[in-house]
Design a protein around this motif. Sequence first.
Motif, PDB file in Angstrom:
ATOM      1  N   GLU A  91       0.832  -1.199   0.000  1.00 52.56           N
ATOM      2  CA  GLU A  91       0.000   0.000   0.000  1.00 52.56           C
ATOM      3  C   GLU A  91       0.869   1.252   0.000  1.00 52.56           C
ATOM      4  O   GLU A  91       0.594   2.212  -0.708  1.00 52.56           O
ATOM      5  CB  GLU A  91      -0.932   0.011   1.218  1.00 52.56           C
ATOM      6  CG  GLU A  91      -1.826   1.225   1.300  1.00 52.56           C
ATOM      7  CD  GLU A  91      -2.767   1.380   0.117  1.00 52.56           C
ATOM      8  OE1 GLU A  91      -3.156   2.530  -0.171  1.00 52.56           O
ATOM      9  OE2 GLU A  91      -3.120   0.381  -0.527  1.00 52.56           O
ATOM     10  N   SER A  92       1.932   1.247   0.766  1.00 45.13           N
ATOM     11  CA  SER A  92       2.856   2.377   0.796  1.00 45.13           C
ATOM     12  C   SER A  92       3.459   2.607  -0.580  1.00 45.13           C
ATOM     13  O   SER A  92       3.566   3.743  -1.051  1.00 45.13           O
ATOM     14  CB  SER A  92       3.952   2.120   1.829  1.00 45.13           C
ATOM     15  OG  SER A  92       4.889   3.154   1.818  1.00 45.13           O
ATOM     16  N   SER A  93       3.827   1.528  -1.244  1.00 42.83           N
ATOM     17  CA  SER A  93       4.398   1.624  -2.585  1.00 42.83           C
ATOM     18  C   SER A  93       3.370   2.187  -3.564  1.00 42.83           C
ATOM     19  O   SER A  93       3.698   3.033  -4.402  1.00 42.83           O
ATOM     20  CB  SER A  93       4.872   0.246  -3.039  1.00 42.83           C
ATOM     21  OG  SER A  93       5.367   0.291  -4.344  1.00 42.83           O
ATOM     22  N   ARG A  94       2.124   1.750  -3.439  1.00 37.46           N
ATOM     23  CA  ARG A  94       1.057   2.273  -4.305  1.00 37.46           C
ATOM     24  C   ARG A  94       0.883   3.771  -4.087  1.00 37.46           C
ATOM     25  O   ARG A  94       0.716   4.528  -5.036  1.00 37.46           O
ATOM     26  CB  ARG A  94      -0.263   1.559  -4.022  1.00 37.46           C
ATOM     27  CG  ARG A  94      -0.361   0.194  -4.609  1.00 37.46           C
ATOM     28  CD  ARG A  94      -1.772  -0.374  -4.413  1.00 37.46           C
ATOM     29  NE  ARG A  94      -1.648  -1.803  -4.274  1.00 37.46           N
ATOM     30  CZ  ARG A  94      -1.950  -2.507  -3.200  1.00 37.46           C
ATOM     31  NH1 ARG A  94      -2.444  -1.920  -2.141  1.00 37.46           N
ATOM     32  NH2 ARG A  94      -1.778  -3.801  -3.170  1.00 37.46           N
ATOM     33  N   ARG A  95       0.895   4.195  -2.817  1.00 35.91           N
ATOM     34  CA  ARG A  95       0.729   5.617  -2.514  1.00 35.91           C
ATOM     35  C   ARG A  95       1.869   6.437  -3.097  1.00 35.91           C
ATOM     36  O   ARG A  95       1.643   7.522  -3.626  1.00 35.91           O
ATOM     37  CB  ARG A  95       0.696   5.838  -0.999  1.00 35.91           C
ATOM     38  CG  ARG A  95      -0.566   5.396  -0.347  1.00 35.91           C
ATOM     39  CD  ARG A  95      -0.505   5.716   1.118  1.00 35.91           C
ATOM     40  NE  ARG A  95      -1.569   5.068   1.848  1.00 35.91           N
ATOM     41  CZ  ARG A  95      -1.639   5.041   3.160  1.00 35.91           C
ATOM     42  NH1 ARG A  95      -0.704   5.613   3.882  1.00 35.91           N
ATOM     43  NH2 ARG A  95      -2.632   4.440   3.759  1.00 35.91           N
ATOM     44  N   GLU A  96       3.080   5.920  -2.993  1.00 35.42           N
ATOM     45  CA  GLU A  96       4.239   6.649  -3.516  1.00 35.42           C
ATOM     46  C   GLU A  96       4.162   6.792  -5.036  1.00 35.42           C
ATOM     47  O   GLU A  96       4.629   7.787  -5.578  1.00 35.42           O
ATOM     48  CB  GLU A  96       5.539   5.953  -3.104  1.00 35.42           C
ATOM     49  CG  GLU A  96       5.833   6.102  -1.631  1.00 35.42           C
ATOM     50  CD  GLU A  96       7.038   5.310  -1.188  1.00 35.42           C
ATOM     51  OE1 GLU A  96       7.719   4.698  -2.039  1.00 35.42           O
ATOM     52  OE2 GLU A  96       7.295   5.263   0.018  1.00 35.42           O
ATOM     53  N   ARG A  97       3.595   5.778  -5.701  1.00 30.55           N
ATOM     54  CA  ARG A  97       3.457   5.846  -7.164  1.00 30.55           C
ATOM     55  C   ARG A  97       2.216   6.633  -7.583  1.00 30.55           C
ATOM     56  O   ARG A  97       1.992   6.876  -8.754  1.00 30.55           O
ATOM     57  CB  ARG A  97       3.371   4.442  -7.744  1.00 30.55           C
ATOM     58  CG  ARG A  97       4.662   3.665  -7.666  1.00 30.55           C
ATOM     59  CD  ARG A  97       4.602   2.374  -8.471  1.00 30.55           C
ATOM     60  NE  ARG A  97       3.325   1.687  -8.449  1.00 30.55           N
ATOM     61  CZ  ARG A  97       3.016   0.660  -7.651  1.00 30.55           C
ATOM     62  NH1 ARG A  97       3.904   0.213  -6.788  1.00 30.55           N
ATOM     63  NH2 ARG A  97       1.844   0.069  -7.720  1.00 30.55           N
ATOM     64  N   GLY A  98       1.370   6.979  -6.606  1.00 30.56           N
ATOM     65  CA  GLY A  98       0.149   7.714  -6.911  1.00 30.56           C
ATOM     66  C   GLY A  98      -0.980   6.833  -7.391  1.00 30.56           C
ATOM     67  O   GLY A  98      -1.996   7.315  -7.872  1.00 30.56           O
TER      68      GLY A  98
END
Length: 100
Positions: A91-98
């Motif tokens: 989820e953190s990775s998804r947020r960072e990628r937008g």
Amino acid sequence: MESRSASSHGATYADVLDQRPDSARRHYDRSYDVLRTDSGPDADRLFTAWKEGRTGFPTIDGGPPAGYPAPVVDRQHERAEALVRLEAVRESSRRERGAH
């Protein structure tokens, strides 16, 4: 008694603390230092959902509730926690990628 390295299979947390006392306050693996910790109302709501088995992820919700006292389920609980951590990183990775 034979001393084990902190990274050897089967090392207990006491073994790790004996050899790496800094791990009581810092990540044993310093690569985790870059992970962000969420806080605030949304984080509190998600943490409560996890504790109550209401994440929406059956594999995670099927684990024993947080704080369950029976040692028999410790391994199952550890697996469920590992899945929670994996999903948090995703989820953190998804947020960072937008992405959502």
